[in-house]
Scaffold this motif. Structure first.
Motif, PDB file in Angstrom:
ATOM      1  N   GLU A   1      89.798 -47.043  12.984  1.00  0.00           N
ATOM      2  CA  GLU A   1      90.581 -45.777  12.366  1.00  0.00           C
ATOM      3  C   GLU A   1      91.354 -45.917  11.110  1.00  0.00           C
ATOM      4  O   GLU A   1      91.593 -44.690  10.397  1.00  0.00           O
ATOM      5  CB  GLU A   1      91.651 -45.076  13.409  1.00  0.00           C
ATOM      6  CG  GLU A   1      91.041 -44.692  14.636  1.00  0.00           C
ATOM      7  CD  GLU A   1      90.693 -43.147  14.360  1.00  0.00           C
ATOM      8  OE1 GLU A   1      91.435 -42.366  14.356  1.00  0.00           O
ATOM      9  OE2 GLU A   1      89.514 -43.196  14.211  1.00  0.00           O
TER      10      GLU A   1
ATOM     11  N   GLN B   1      94.096 -47.215  10.683  1.00  0.00           N
ATOM     12  CA  GLN B   1      95.591 -47.044  10.813  1.00  0.00           C
ATOM     13  C   GLN B   1      96.349 -48.397  10.176  1.00  0.00           C
ATOM     14  O   GLN B   1      95.680 -49.506   9.940  1.00  0.00           O
ATOM     15  CB  GLN B   1      95.931 -47.182  12.478  1.00  0.00           C
ATOM     16  CG  GLN B   1      95.347 -45.907  13.295  1.00  0.00           C
ATOM     17  CD  GLN B   1      95.595 -45.785  14.592  1.00  0.00           C
ATOM     18  OE1 GLN B   1      94.728 -45.878  15.300  1.00  0.00           O
ATOM     19  NE2 GLN B   1      96.773 -45.698  15.192  1.00  0.00           N
TER      20      GLN B   1
ATOM     21  N   SER C   1      91.968 -41.961  10.649  1.00  0.00           N
ATOM     22  CA  SER C   1      93.230 -41.553  11.400  1.00  0.00           C
ATOM     23  C   SER C   1      93.839 -40.265  10.604  1.00  0.00           C
ATOM     24  O   SER C   1      93.972 -40.580   9.331  1.00  0.00           O
ATOM     25  CB  SER C   1      94.308 -42.589  11.397  1.00  0.00           C
ATOM     26  OG  SER C   1      95.335 -42.291  11.609  1.00  0.00           O
ATOM     27  N   GLU C   2      94.166 -39.273  11.234  1.00  0.00           N
ATOM     28  CA  GLU C   2      94.843 -38.235  10.387  1.00  0.00           C
ATOM     29  C   GLU C   2      96.125 -38.698   9.855  1.00  0.00           C
ATOM     30  O   GLU C   2      96.446 -38.212   8.722  1.00  0.00           O
ATOM     31  CB  GLU C   2      94.736 -36.964  11.418  1.00  0.00           C
ATOM     32  CG  GLU C   2      93.325 -36.476  11.617  1.00  0.00           C
ATOM     33  CD  GLU C   2      92.695 -35.882  10.393  1.00  0.00           C
ATOM     34  OE1 GLU C   2      93.610 -35.332   9.491  1.00  0.00           O
ATOM     35  OE2 GLU C   2      91.269 -36.087  10.426  1.00  0.00           O
ATOM     36  N   ASP C   3      96.790 -39.304  10.800  1.00  0.00           N
ATOM     37  CA  ASP C   3      98.286 -39.749  10.304  1.00  0.00           C
ATOM     38  C   ASP C   3      98.256 -40.860   9.002  1.00  0.00           C
ATOM     39  O   ASP C   3      98.776 -40.758   8.168  1.00  0.00           O
ATOM     40  CB  ASP C   3      98.953 -40.621  11.318  1.00  0.00           C
ATOM     41  CG  ASP C   3      99.288 -39.583  12.460  1.00  0.00           C
ATOM     42  OD1 ASP C   3      99.616 -38.403  12.368  1.00  0.00           O
ATOM     43  OD2 ASP C   3      99.562 -40.040  13.753  1.00  0.00           O
TER      44      ASP C   3
ATOM     45  N   GLY D   1      90.666 -47.253  17.875  1.00  0.00           N
ATOM     46  CA  GLY D   1      92.127 -46.964  17.488  1.00  0.00           C
ATOM     47  C   GLY D   1      92.516 -45.794  18.710  1.00  0.00           C
ATOM     48  O   GLY D   1      91.791 -45.384  19.583  1.00  0.00           O
ATOM     49  N   ASP D   2      93.754 -45.361  18.415  1.00  0.00           N
ATOM     50  CA  ASP D   2      94.123 -44.472  19.268  1.00  0.00           C
ATOM     51  C   ASP D   2      93.266 -43.093  19.462  1.00  0.00           C
ATOM     52  O   ASP D   2      92.957 -42.495  18.257  1.00  0.00           O
ATOM     53  CB  ASP D   2      95.610 -44.187  18.968  1.00  0.00           C
ATOM     54  CG  ASP D   2      96.588 -45.101  19.126  1.00  0.00           C
ATOM     55  OD1 ASP D   2      96.516 -46.036  19.721  1.00  0.00           O
ATOM     56  OD2 ASP D   2      97.585 -45.174  18.145  1.00  0.00           O
TER      57      ASP D   2
ATOM     58  N   ARG E   1      90.193 -42.604  20.178  1.00  0.00           N
ATOM     59  CA  ARG E   1      88.708 -42.936  20.325  1.00  0.00           C
ATOM     60  C   ARG E   1      88.151 -43.387  21.317  1.00  0.00           C
ATOM     61  O   ARG E   1      88.680 -44.094  22.226  1.00  0.00           O
ATOM     62  CB  ARG E   1      88.742 -43.984  19.106  1.00  0.00           C
ATOM     63  CG  ARG E   1      88.780 -43.584  17.535  1.00  0.00           C
ATOM     64  CD  ARG E   1      87.780 -42.651  17.121  1.00  0.00           C
ATOM     65  NE  ARG E   1      86.563 -43.790  16.678  1.00  0.00           N
ATOM     66  CZ  ARG E   1      86.316 -44.681  15.961  1.00  0.00           C
ATOM     67  NH1 ARG E   1      87.364 -44.767  15.043  1.00  0.00           N
ATOM     68  NH2 ARG E   1      85.218 -45.402  15.964  1.00  0.00           N
TER      69      ARG E   1
END
Length: 331
Positions: free
Chosen positions: A84, A86, A116-118, A237-238, A240
């Protein structure tokens, strides 16, 4: 040569209201410990590019050569990752490159905004551009660089005639059980070797049956499969599908997506391998089908939240109103 759409069957329906709105067609195989197809949907002979689903195969020469003997479990997972971007992912790849006295500049994967959007928002707020560490394939490329340095080869490790890619092709053809008729250039600039779907399934069956102490190849297969399951966060990643599915199965099964609707799974406890391809390249259909096949084999609880989310939904609109759902049709 069989075209990818020949013999495809309906695998996933998208329902809106009480009507089928869309249908995803494709192919899937389940292979045993010898790599033989024991169940199939559609056409096992369909020729495909595995894309990122075969990263564990691309990592075999890294371990078989001894170049990756010092790598941690997280680094082995990153070899197989489409991450992602991250902070944990980019920091781990950066530290790996520094360990081998290399840097972002030595990578040949190119850069893109993190998935990752964050992480994407953090870059934008900081006024920074993404670097190659953010590329979802940067872990695989760190592995390529590690092997290239071990071989004393040149810097252009993504070239098809480079020693790294020649070693990857040999391993790929050996575990798929067939000569690759062609290659395409992947999004990360590395060659991606074509094979039949049953060839990809054959490889996953061999990975599933691998046991320690049976030679360098099986040792490498075991280490990579185990690393994916134990460090599933580094594989994706988170949030996914790959990470969520592996967590739901307690790390006992390794799964990996690939672009354009490809998905594979390695099930060591059942000595089974799965490979599938959605003809239209739809990610939602690939995720739904792999989850349904894992439920079919008893590896994934049908009631698990990730199984429900991927195989059914529901589908909601912008006001959070349920408008439809998926239906997997494994006839």
């Amino acid at each position: 040569m069989t075209q990818v759409n020949e013999g495809a069957v309906d695998l996933v329906q998208v329902i809106r209201g009480d009507m089928v709105e869309s249908v995803h067609r494709g192919h899937a195989v389940i292979c045993d410990e010898s790599g033989e197809v024991i169940e199939a949907w559609g056409n096992p002979s369909a020729m495909i590019y595995p894309r990122s689903s075969c990263k564990m195969v691309q990592a075999l020469p890294l371990l078989e050569s001894g170049a990756g003997a010092h790598l941690t479990t997280a680094q082995l997972a990153l070899c197989c990752a489409s991450h992602e971007g991250q902070t944990e992912h980019t920091s781990a790849v950066d530290a790996w490159l520094r360990d081998i006295e290399m840097s972002d500049a030595d990578l040949r994967c190119g850069s893109h905004m993190p998935y990752s959007e964050d992480a994407k928002a953090d870059l934008i707020r900081a006024g920074k551009k993404p670097c190659q560490l953010h590329n979802n394939c940067s872990g695989k490329h760190a592995g390529f660089l590690t092997l290239s340095k071990h071989l004393g080869a040149g810097p252009e490790y993504v070239e098809p005639d480079h020693p790294v890619q020649l070693a990857v092709r040999r391993a790929f053809e050996e575990v798929t059980g067939m000569e690759s008729p062609r290659y395409g250039i992947d999004g990360c600039s590395a060659p991606n070797f074509a094979t039949r779907l049953d060839g990809l399934g054959h490889a996953m069956g061999l990975f599933a049956a691998a046991r320690e102490g049976q030679g360098a190849r099986q040792d490498a297969m075991v280490k990579l499969t185990r690393a994916m399951g134990e460090e599933s966060f580094f594989v994706a990643g988170d949030g996914r599908a790959c990470t969520d599915l592996m967590r739901a199965m307690g790390g006992k099964v390794a799964v990996k997506t690939g672009a354009e609707g490809v998905f594979v799974a390695i099930l060591p406890e059942l000595n089974r391998g799965i490979a599938l391809k959605i003809v239209d390249g739809g990610t939602r259909a690939a995720e739904a089908t792999i989850a349904a096949l894992l439920v079919h084999l008893g590896a994934l609880d049908a009631a698990a939240p990730v199984a429900q989310r991927l195989t059914y939904g529901p589908i909601s609109n912008c006001r959070k109103k349920v408008t439809g759902h998926y239906r997997v049709t494994l006839a």
